[in-house]
Scaffold this active site. Structure first.
Site, PDB file in Angstrom:
ATOM      1  N   GLU A 128      35.784   3.071  13.225  1.00 61.01           N
ATOM      2  CA  GLU A 128      35.606   2.339  11.972  1.00 61.01           C
ATOM      3  C   GLU A 128      36.914   1.761  11.429  1.00 61.01           C
ATOM      4  OE1 GLU A 128      33.295   4.878   9.339  1.00 61.01           O
ATOM      5  OE2 GLU A 128      31.461   4.194  10.304  1.00 61.01           O
ATOM      6  N   CYS A 171      54.107  -4.490   7.300  1.00 60.98           N
ATOM      7  CA  CYS A 171      52.901  -5.319   7.194  1.00 60.98           C
ATOM      8  C   CYS A 171      53.164  -6.559   6.344  1.00 60.98           C
ATOM      9  CB  CYS A 171      51.736  -4.518   6.619  1.00 60.98           C
ATOM     10  SG  CYS A 171      51.072  -3.325   7.809  1.00 60.98           S
ATOM     11  N   GLU A 183      26.113   4.872  15.533  1.00 57.97           N
ATOM     12  CA  GLU A 183      25.888   6.073  14.721  1.00 57.97           C
ATOM     13  C   GLU A 183      24.714   5.815  13.797  1.00 57.97           C
ATOM     14  OE1 GLU A 183      29.205   7.333  12.343  1.00 57.97           O
ATOM     15  OE2 GLU A 183      30.645   7.011  13.943  1.00 57.97           O
ATOM     16  N   LYS A 242      30.246  19.386   7.299  1.00 61.13           N
ATOM     17  CA  LYS A 242      29.423  20.508   7.768  1.00 61.13           C
ATOM     18  C   LYS A 242      27.971  20.422   7.295  1.00 61.13           C
ATOM     19  CE  LYS A 242      31.317  23.611   4.201  1.00 61.13           C
ATOM     20  NZ  LYS A 242      32.242  22.588   3.648  1.00 61.13           N
TER      21      LYS A 242
HETATM   22  C1  GLA Z   1      31.201   7.395   9.759  1.00 64.46           C
HETATM   23  C2  GLA Z   1      32.161   7.921  10.805  1.00 64.46           C
HETATM   24  C3  GLA Z   1      31.756   9.238  11.372  1.00 64.46           C
HETATM   25  C4  GLA Z   1      31.170  10.144  10.339  1.00 64.46           C
HETATM   26  C5  GLA Z   1      30.028   9.445   9.662  1.00 64.46           C
HETATM   27  C6  GLA Z   1      29.291  10.292   8.658  1.00 64.46           C
HETATM   28  O1  GLA Z   1      30.284   6.524  10.243  1.00 64.46           O
HETATM   29  O2  GLA Z   1      32.394   7.020  11.840  1.00 64.46           O
HETATM   30  O3  GLA Z   1      32.901   9.836  11.957  1.00 64.46           O
HETATM   31  O4  GLA Z   1      32.141  10.473   9.407  1.00 64.46           O
HETATM   32  O5  GLA Z   1      30.515   8.323   8.992  1.00 64.46           O
HETATM   33  O6  GLA Z   1      28.217   9.594   8.085  1.00 64.46           O
HETATM   34 ZN    ZN Z   2      51.878  -1.194   7.398  1.00 66.09          ZN
END
Ligand code: GLA
Ligand code: ZN
Length: 679
Positions: free
Chosen positions: A156, A166, A313, A362
């Site tokens: 992400e 930067c 995901e 968790k």
């Molecule tokens: C994001 C991240 C994951 C996890 C999920 C939880 O999408 O990429 O590592 O933290 O959120 O929803």
């Molecule tokens: Zn930077």
């Protein structure tokens, strides 16, 4: 037309999840349990290594791949493909401690402390070197491992860094873009508030401590953030491309996250991927949400021009960071997965396989809960979903072939959101999904493309609120309509160029001819205000924004019925070349969108996945290999629905022939194979 499977020689829909075995190094017997349960859940892919840097390089330059060797072998032994990540999404503590320059600096110019994740500086030569080094080791070690399927770059990507490195890189980027400060000053309209720059070093990215009013600067900063992120990503990819040219690279994007221009980022990737976390509620709001989520799936499909993407995901149940961590209702997990595939995903992947024992995630939904057994509802639903996906091998690589496109342009979004005037919240994204919804309800597939994509293959292009006309866009639209296409624009179109400079000579700028109108003023309404508008013999209501326009070639199909602009055009059409261009001057209600776009669907004969009308809350999507169609019918409502199927079809799920009615349970679906050479 059919694409190769994402993983060469593995022609299955990937069913899997993020997997963090490094959290269980002390209790490795759990790994064996994981493999057993992954088998029961029909899991054929696991995403590993995402946050493993500290376990892979516990001290600078001392690598320990032993545990990952074991995991990769276990995956292979169990027929599971690895989506193997580069670890740059989070750093070991030693790295941040020794090289503070890798830590991001906020817009407030403060450097963060070590911690959290997704917070590195994309420019830091040290971070780039460290990342390249470990990526190279991963590629050398696992490049020919039979389990290796896909490279998952970082995690992400997002956010921005305002450190000195930067900021200097931004200035260098600007020098290349503008060459002269005079040109920059003109493009940014810096005579405003005495902002003229006389030296490149005076330029600072937007900040709460500094400037936010020079929109040309703010837009260029956002562009730079995308370019710099893409450049960092390319640096990460270099050893992977060199050592494993046949392994596809992707990164998990975040849907409508607007910190990056994903259309641009994706140019460097082989496959688009995204993380899908809708807040399903298990009530009728799921219908609208279903439509909105499908809009984002469509966008992801278009990032790589129609190539199947990855839903990398999704939560199998509750999502821990949401306001309300609601459980997925029974059936929702499967419907959410099937929905992704229906729109062109070749994967259904979750976050996460096993819940972490400690720390922030968790209580995030997982295939395996803390109880540690397969005897849970969520596990059973994941396993059932896996079994269903196992019947969809023939769908792998097939394509969606829409004859309609909606323009979602991220640069346009930035410009709208930063512009001051009309309304504080201008609702661009909401407007897009409102214009998309009629197509979703009708089972008409739609591409979601930005201004850089070709329009030639569509019958209909809808461009809500195309405030910014990027270079070449107006010409492209003109050529599209002249050649017989139908184009729909709305209020707030054609106001500014790519620097956010208003078009002189009136709006909608260079679209004046094709639309055959001139816009004079925009009226903004208070939230409770409404204005009546007529169209096609019916009365509709406008809210928020009512643009006052004059006809210059177009004819009025609808008009305002109230206020001082009563009797002036509210919906216009202009015949231009062999096509037509419509303009909707006000933000009209859902009924208008349904009626208006319903009219166009019929008039243009847009392809529907199924012939007949679909019941409320249901939709249908079709994928094809050119010879056969795979029609996904889905019920997002909380009631049983009956869908009429007029062609002879066979259910891929029940393996029964179907003709006539298909009954879908609440949150139910079916996948039909229909022989028809596709148009
Ligand atoms: C994001 C991240 C994951 C996890 C999920 C939880 O999408 O990429 O590592 O933290 O959120 O929803
Ligand atoms: Zn930077």
């Amino acid at each position: 037309m059919k694409y190769d499977p994402i993983i060469r020689g593995f022609p299955h829909i990937l069913h899997g999840s993020d997997y963090n075995p490094e959290q269980w190094l002390g209790t490795k017997e759990i790994w064996l349990e994981d493999m057993r349960m992954a088998g029961l859940a029909h899991i054929n892919s696991l995403s590993v290594g995402i946050f493993s840097w500290a376990a892979l390089e516990p001290r600078e330059g001392c690598y320990d791949f032993s545990w990952l060797d074991e995991i990769m072998d276990l995956l292979d032994k169990n027929g599971i493909k690895a989506v193997l990540a580069t670890p740059s999404g989070a750093r070991p503590a030693w790295l941040s401690q020794k090289y503070p320059e890798v830590l991001r600096v906020g817009a407030d110019r403060r450097r963060i402390l070590y911690g959290e994740r997704h917070n590195h500086c994309p420019t830091s030569p040290v971070y780039r070197a460290k990342t390249a080094a470990i990526n190279e080791k991963l590629a050398e070690r696992y490049g020919s491992h039979p389990a290796l399927g896909v490279w998952h770059l970082s995690n992400e990507y997002g956010g921005e860094c305002h450190c000195e490195l930067c900021r200097e890189a931004f200035r260098a980027w600007l020098r290349t873009r503008y060459e002269s400060l005079d040109d920059l000053n003109e493009a940014w309209w810096t005579a405003f508030w005495s902002h003229t720059f006389t030296d490149w070093s005076q330029i600072e990215p937007p900040s709460p401590l500094g400037d936010n009013s020079i929109h040309g600067l703010a837009l260029d900063w956002k562009r730079f953030v995308t370019e710099q992120t893409a450049d960092f990503m390319a640096a990460e990819m270099e050893p992977l491309r060199r050592l494993t040219p046949d392994i596809p690279c992707t990164t998990n994007m975040m849907g409508l996250y607007d910190g990056l221009n994903y259309y641009r980022l994706s140019e460097k990737l082989d496959i688009a991927a995204w993380d899908n976390y809708p807040a399903w509620r298990g009530d009728d709001s799921d219908i609208e949400l279903g439509s909105q989520v499908s809009f984002v799936h469509n966008m992801n499909r278009c990032l790589k021009d129609g190539r199947p993407f990855m839903m990398m995901e999704s939560s199998p149940s509750a999502t821990n960071w949401q306001e309300v961590g609601k459980l997925r209702r029974p059936g929702q997990l499967a419907l959410q997965g099937i929905q992704a595939v229906a729109h062109g995903s070749d994967t259904v992947q979750y976050f996460q396989f096993r819940k972490s024992r400690g720390s922030a995630e968790k209580f995030h939904g997982a295939v395996v809960d803390h109880v540690g057994t397969e005897g849970t509802r969520v596990f059973r639903e994941a396993a059932q979903t896996g079994a269903i996906l196992g019947k969809l091998d023939s769908v792998v690589g097939t394509v969606v072939e829409p004859d309609t496109a909606i323009i979602y342009d991220v640069e346009n979004r930035w410009a709208i959101d930063m512009s001051q005037g009309f309304l504080k919240q201008k609702g661009y994204v909401q407007t897009l999904t409102e214009h998309y919804a009629p197509f979703w309800r009708a089972g008409v597939s739609v591409d979601v493309i930005d201004s850089t994509k070709p329009l030639g293959s569509y019958k209909l292009v809808v461009a809500p609120m195309l405030y910014m006309l990027r270079p070449g866009m107006a010409e492209k639209i003109e050529a599209f309509v002249r050649g017989g296409g139908t184009f729909v624009a709305t209020y707030m179109t054609g106001y500014v160029d790519e620097h956010d400079l208003c078009f002189q000579g009136g709006f909608p700028g260079a679209l004046k001819n094709v639309l055959g109108i001139r816009c004079e003023e925009m009226d903004s309404l208070y939230p409770e205000e409404r204005r009546r508008v007529s169209w096609n013999g019916e009365v509709y209501t406008a809210r928020d924004l009512c643009e006052i326009v004059h006809l210059h070639g177009a004819s009025a199909e609808g008009e305002y019925l109230e206020d001082f602009y009563s009797g002036t055009p509210a919906v216009t059409v202009n015949r231009f070349g062999a096509g037509e261009a419509y303009f909707i001057a006000a933000r009209l209600d859902d009924k208008f969108n349904n009626d208006f776009f319903g009219m166009l669907m019929d008039k243009l004969g847009l392809k529907r996945a199924l012939g007949g009308r679909l019941p409320e809350g249901c939709t249908a999507c079709s994928r094809t290999d050119g010879e056969e169609s795979f029609v996904f019918i889905m019920n997002f409502s909380q009631e049983e629905k009956t869908v009429r199927v007029e062609e002879s079809a066979r259910s891929l799920l029940t393996e029964e022939d179907i003709r006539g009615d298909v009954t879908l349970a609440p949150r139910g679906f079916d996948v039909l194979r229909i022989k028809r050479s596709v148009e």
